[in-house]
Design an enzyme around this catalytic site. Structure first.
Site, short mmCIF file in Angstrom:
data_model
loop_
_atom_site.label_atom_id
_atom_site.label_comp_id
_atom_site.label_asym_id
_atom_site.label_seq_id
_atom_site.Cartn_x
_atom_site.Cartn_y
_atom_site.Cartn_z
N HIS A 320 51.50 30.42 27.34
CA HIS A 320 50.52 31.06 28.25
C HIS A 320 50.97 32.48 28.60
CE1 HIS A 320 47.55 31.23 31.51
NE2 HIS A 320 48.49 31.93 32.14
N GLU A 324 49.11 35.96 27.36
CA GLU A 324 48.51 36.92 28.31
C GLU A 324 49.07 38.33 28.12
OE1 GLU A 324 45.99 36.56 30.34
OE2 GLU A 324 45.74 34.42 30.02
N LYS A 327 47.64 39.81 24.90
CA LYS A 327 46.22 40.20 25.07
C LYS A 327 46.14 41.58 25.73
CE LYS A 327 44.14 37.27 27.61
NZ LYS A 327 43.20 36.66 28.50
N ASN A 328 46.92 41.76 26.79
CA ASN A 328 46.92 43.05 27.49
C ASN A 328 47.37 44.18 26.56
OD1 ASN A 328 46.14 41.78 29.82
ND2 ASN A 328 48.14 41.87 30.82
N1 LIG Z 1 50.04 46.49 28.22
C1 LIG Z 1 49.22 47.10 29.09
N2 LIG Z 1 48.80 48.37 28.87
C2 LIG Z 1 47.98 48.99 29.74
N3 LIG Z 1 47.52 48.44 30.87
C3 LIG Z 1 47.90 47.19 31.15
C4 LIG Z 1 48.77 46.45 30.28
N4 LIG Z 1 48.99 45.25 30.83
C5 LIG Z 1 48.28 45.23 31.98
N5 LIG Z 1 47.63 46.38 32.17
C6 LIG Z 1 46.77 46.73 33.33
O1 LIG Z 1 46.94 45.76 34.34
C7 LIG Z 1 45.68 45.18 34.67
C8 LIG Z 1 45.91 43.75 35.10
O2 LIG Z 1 46.29 42.95 33.99
P1 LIG Z 1 45.96 41.39 34.03
O3 LIG Z 1 46.39 40.81 32.74
O4 LIG Z 1 46.51 40.83 35.27
O5 LIG Z 1 44.38 41.35 34.19
P2 LIG Z 1 43.27 41.68 33.12
O6 LIG Z 1 43.89 41.80 31.76
O7 LIG Z 1 42.52 42.88 33.59
O8 LIG Z 1 42.33 40.40 33.20
P3 LIG Z 1 42.74 38.88 32.77
O9 LIG Z 1 42.81 38.13 34.03
O10 LIG Z 1 41.62 38.46 31.90
O11 LIG Z 1 44.06 38.97 32.07
C9 LIG Z 1 44.83 45.36 33.43
O12 LIG Z 1 43.44 45.35 33.71
C10 LIG Z 1 45.31 46.71 32.94
O13 LIG Z 1 44.68 47.74 33.67
MG LIG Z 2 45.15 40.31 31.03
#
Ligand SMILES: Nc1ncnc2c1ncn2[C@@H]1O[C@H](COP(=O)(O)OP(=O)(O)OP(=O)(O)O)[C@@H](O)[C@H]1O
Ligand SMILES: [Mg+2]
Length: 460
Positions: A320, A324, A327-328
């Site tokens: 998990h 995650e 994906k980011n």
């Molecule tokens: N590798 C990365 N590069 C750039 N920005 C990032 C990265 N990882 C996280 N972020 C920033 O942090 C925010 C929060 O990440 P998080 O994974 O918590 O939520 P999310 O990706 O927006 O939604 P989800 O809940 O679907 O994962 C993202 O929307 C992004 O702006």
């Molecule tokens: Mg995310």
């Protein structure tokens, strides 16, 4: 959902005053090595009571949420699920406990082949209860008729202080001490599994529904941002408790699955391979990325020369977290390229890779996921681990999404990916941090404590 019987509310309040008992991780392993019907029944009794206590704590907290959050329809909905699951568990515990006190009762779930069998079980229960009236709450007249024979009535529920006196001393791991209960253990264990599965299904949408509640709140109270510290610490406690309960339930159910994976004890793998988990998780993330953008960046996994030793961990959690993070990282890489070439125009060959670098440092395994994507502006970095912080266009909330699996997982949009992954990492004494530079990229550091044994971090 039908309204809860009248005994549920006062019992929720009483159970919320009891102290939760953390389970030792090594006990989960010891018990899981060779579970028998007797040890499973012992654990079932412990879990039925312990999970009731934990649900009651969360229910009480949902009732006192600040800023009108407790009035949100989403919070009402979640509360009703907590009450329903609490009721199922307390009833189950009390049926076993009534049988423990009164061997002649027999097992309700063995005799439950129709109203006839059930009626006689309840008649015996009421008969037994009359003999020890002080042990039970009020005994209204007329209970002998089958229509009134309902476990949900206060008449057949032992007094709360009596339950807790017995239950607080109950071990999670051990043999069930009542021979007549052991004889009926298969029927009890089967019934308990049915209840646990029902609870898991009922609570699956909780992450998304609570997220919806927070979003409803911030829409109706624009002055109260969702990253308000009180809202954040509520969400953290709430989700940590949920993770703990799901680990206990998941382990109990996994121990009884017909098909056993090699080197698995319940949900725990005694030979977790970071490299295998990381490659599966990155393939899954790439799949979601392609569904969203039509393309995904390549992934490189780097391991030290001597390899990485296998160790004891819960692989589904590790999957998990890495899923995650990947994906980011993939989103950041693709979106950076899209700002250059235009939306939907990115080609895989032009995308910089996402690198998963694994290192062994004493008792820690360090998994660093690096990308050369858009990065995070310095002023926003601290917010990345806040619940509901996202820079993605807000996805419409899909109530069927369970918040933890690949199928139907959005690429981004809830702002729960990082905070929940950090919570999972810390649950087993690891950590998740990040460093980022706007326009240059991001490094996420996931530290795992090898072969950690200790108590669950149950803090109320
Ligand atoms: N590798 C990365 N590069 C750039 N920005 C990032 C990265 N990882 C996280 N972020 C920033 O942090 C925010 C929060 O990440 P998080 O994974 O918590 O939520 P999310 O990706 O927006 O939604 P989800 O809940 O679907 O994962 C993202 O929307 C992004 O702006
Ligand atoms: Mg995310």
């Amino acid at each position: 959902m039908p309204p809860s019987p009248s005994w549920v509310a006062p019992r929720l309040a009483a159970y919320a005053k009891r102290t939760p008992r953390p389970v030792r991780f090594e006990e989960m392993l010891k018990f899981g090595e060779r579970p028998s019907q007797s040890t499973l029944l012992q654990a079932a009794k412990f879990l039925a009571d312990e999970i009731s206590v934990r649900l009651a704590h969360r229910y009480a907290e949902l009732e006192t949420l600040p800023y009108g959050l407790k009035e949100m329809p989403a919070v009402y909905q979640v509360k009703s699920w907590y009450a329903e699951s609490f009721k199922d568990l307390v009833e189950f515990y009390n049926v076993i406990d009534a049988h423990r006190r009164n061997p002649s009762l027999g097992c309700k779930f063995e005799s439950e082949h129709g109203i006839q069998g059930m009626g006689s079980w309840f008649s015996k229960l009421i008969g037994g209860a009359r003999g020890r009236k002080e042990e039970f709450d009020v005994l209204p007249p007329g209970l002998a008729s089958t229509a009134a024979l309902d476990m949900t009535r206060p008449s057949v529920m032992p007094a709360v202080n009596q339950v807790s006196a017995e239950a607080d001393g109950l071990p999670y791991f051990g043999q069930c001490q009542s021979p007549h209960l052991v004889n009926a253990a298969p029927a009890y264990n089967k019934q308990f599994n049915t209840i646990l599965k029902r609870i898991v299904d009922r609570h699956n949408p909780v992450v998304v529904i609570v997220g919806k509640g927070v979003r409803q709140l911030t829409q109706s109270h624009p002055y109260l941002p969702e990253h308000h510290p009180e809202v954040q610490s509520f969400l953290n406690r709430f989700h940590r408790n949920r993770v703990g309960v799901r680990i206990l339930i998941g382990h109990h159910l996994a121990l009884q699955r017909q098909h056993r994976f090699p080197h698995h004890i319940g949900i725990v793998c005694t030979r977790t391979s970071v490299v295998d988990v990381a490659s599966e998780a990155s393939v899954d993330a790439a799949e979601v990325c392609e569904q969203s953008y039509g393309v995904s960046p390549p992934v490189e996994i780097q391991i030290p020369e001597g390899g990485v030793p296998d160790f004891v961990y819960v692989p589904s959690h590790m999957h998990h977290i890495i899923f995650e993070i990947c994906k980011n990282a993939m989103r950041a890489v693709v979106e950076k390229e899209e700002t250059r070439v235009g939306r939907g125009e990115a080609k895989r060959k032009d995308l910089s890779p996402v690198v998963i670098n694994v290192q062994v440092r004493g008792d820690d395994i360090l998994i660093r996921v690096s990308d050369k994507g858009v990065g995070i502006p310095a002023r926003e970095v601290d917010r990345a681990f806040q619940y509901a912080y996202t820079t993605a266009k807000q996805a419409p909330i899909d109530p069927d999404f369970h918040g933890s699996e690949v199928d139907g997982a959005p690429m981004a949009g809830y702002g729960y990916g990082l905070p929940l992954s950090q919570l999972y990492a810390r649950y087993f004494k690891g950590d998740l941090t990040l460093q980022s530079r706007e326009g240059l990229g991001t490094d996420v550091f996931f530290t795992v404590k090898r072969d950690w044994v200790g108590d669950e971090p149950v803090l109320m």
